[in-house]
Design an enzyme around this catalytic site. Structure first.
Site, PDB file in Angstrom:
ATOM      1  CD  GLU A  69      -2.714   1.527   0.341  1.00 25.07           C
ATOM      2  OE1 GLU A  69      -3.482   0.628  -0.040  1.00 25.07           O
ATOM      3  OE2 GLU A  69      -2.669   2.672  -0.161  1.00 25.07           O
ATOM      4  CG  ASP A 118      -8.002   4.412  -9.900  1.00 27.62           C
ATOM      5  OD1 ASP A 118      -8.950   4.483 -10.716  1.00 27.62           O
ATOM      6  OD2 ASP A 118      -7.442   5.400  -9.419  1.00 27.62           O
ATOM      7  CE  LYS A 122     -11.507  11.372 -18.328  1.00 28.77           C
ATOM      8  NZ  LYS A 122     -10.871  12.553 -17.754  1.00 28.77           N
ATOM      9  CB  THR A 191     -11.983  -5.092   0.928  1.00 26.54           C
ATOM     10  OG1 THR A 191     -13.012  -4.406   0.207  1.00 26.54           O
ATOM     11  CG2 THR A 191     -11.359  -6.164   0.054  1.00 26.54           C
ATOM     12  CD  GLU A 192     -11.525  -1.222   6.695  1.00 25.62           C
ATOM     13  OE1 GLU A 192     -10.688  -0.691   5.957  1.00 25.62           O
ATOM     14  OE2 GLU A 192     -11.493  -1.141   7.937  1.00 25.62           O
ATOM     15  CE1 TYR A 193     -14.378   1.835  -3.037  1.00 25.86           C
ATOM     16  CE2 TYR A 193     -15.197  -0.246  -3.903  1.00 25.86           C
ATOM     17  CZ  TYR A 193     -14.991   1.114  -4.042  1.00 25.86           C
ATOM     18  OH  TYR A 193     -15.391   1.733  -5.196  1.00 25.86           O
ATOM     19  CD  GLU A 194     -16.118  -8.007  -0.911  1.00 30.35           C
ATOM     20  OE1 GLU A 194     -14.879  -7.979  -0.714  1.00 30.35           O
ATOM     21  OE2 GLU A 194     -16.738  -9.046  -1.167  1.00 30.35           O
TER      22      GLU A 194
END
Lengths: 211, 211
Positions: A69, A118, A122, A191-194
């Protein structure tokens, strides 16, 4: 997402020398020696606060885990989490996932985890996606002969891109989920995001790519 | 969907002997001879009213196309469509896609199209799905060494199932689309069902599996 800079985060981080390794020190490191035990090595790119990798390390004591990270103040949370859980098979590199080749020997990783990276939506930025074929060729070098990549995202377009990049780069696929949390897939470590996104009813996509 | 039975549909169908072949006559048939020209052979399972396969036949005059459809009154529409377009490289079998092995020699098909097949959503019926590994093993026998299966569906669960069955059965994947009509994929020939569903804003899933 922007993170609050914690003054002295770098020093606080590296004070936990059992868990945190500075980028420069990670280069060419003998990880078996670091862990004091020769075990298969699994690496997560962009480990964030470490919920996933510490969960995996708890579940699989016979594997050594390393989370990478870039953001030191975020990684500090991961290190504290590992320490609080008294885990001895997980460590963190305060470094860049794209520099994987410098941290690990060719053919030395059994598994790479890429969770919610990420999406770089684009087209002109597609080469920055961690599942772009450029990266996949790099991962192939660093994985063992039977190496695997486990990939999760909430971004449908990125998942479609990943499936095609994996396939075109000679990886085989298995356990493909287009809606992980409503599938019968067992043993998922979130994950926390998940957790946040699944709670909002958003779909989570997952697959395993293997050589 | 139920279809109105047309009295004498079978007779009307088989009267078009340049286009329609009865199930029994299709068994072991010499298709090069039937078409009067040796060309690669592409087959669509469940051809319906024939919009897709006649579109393909128009686009690719160097390929022989065969559509298989069980419902004779539906197939009659396909036959009329082929005749109206004066196509000479497409024919139809009034038969069952699951009996493919009887209609074609091993290693004789270059491509199989499966478009919007019945998803059989219940797990206990999974073996009836035309992309179940049981069928895939059969298709492998009948495809050429470099054979392909092109698959489309509007059913996300079926698509997920198909991706996994293809992968687990040793097919490689390419051109995977999770939302075909908003992707950049060019040259898609639509089915009637597809046009109706895409117009409603529903996602169409597509992939190519190859050996």
């Amino acid at each position: 997402m922007r993170h609050r800079k914690i003054k002295g985060a770098r020093e606080m981080l590296l004070a936990h020398e059992d868990y945190a390794v500075a980028e420069d020190e990670a280069i060419g490191k003998d990880w078996d020696e670091f862990f004091g035990a020769q075990r298969p090595l699994h690496v997560e790119l962009g480990t964030g606060r470490g919920k996933f990798i510490t969960g995996m390390a708890s579940n699989c004591p016979d594997v050594n885990f390393i989370g990478i990270e870039l953001k030191e103040e975020v990684l500090l949370r991961a290190v504290k989490r590992a320490r609080d859980k008294q885990l001895h098979n997980v460590a963190f590199i305060a470094g860049n996932g794209a520099r994987l080749m410098e941290y690990f020997k060719a053919g030395s990783l059994e598994r790479i985890y890429i969770n919610f990276c990420d999406p770089w939506p684009k087209n002109r930025h597609s080469k920055r996606r961690l599942v772009h074929r450029g990266f996949l060729e790099m991962y192939k070098e660093i994985l063992t002969q039977k190496g695997e990549i486990h990939f999760k995202t909430d971004n449908e377009k990125l998942f479609e891109f990943a499936l095609n990049e994996f396939s075109d780069s000679g990886f085989r696929l298995r356990n493909i989920s287009l809606d992980l949390h409503s599938s019968g897939f067992e043993g998922n470590v979130t994950t926390e995001y998940e957790e946040r996104f699944a709670a909002l009813g958003m779909k989570i996509y997952r697959c395993e790519a293997y050589l």
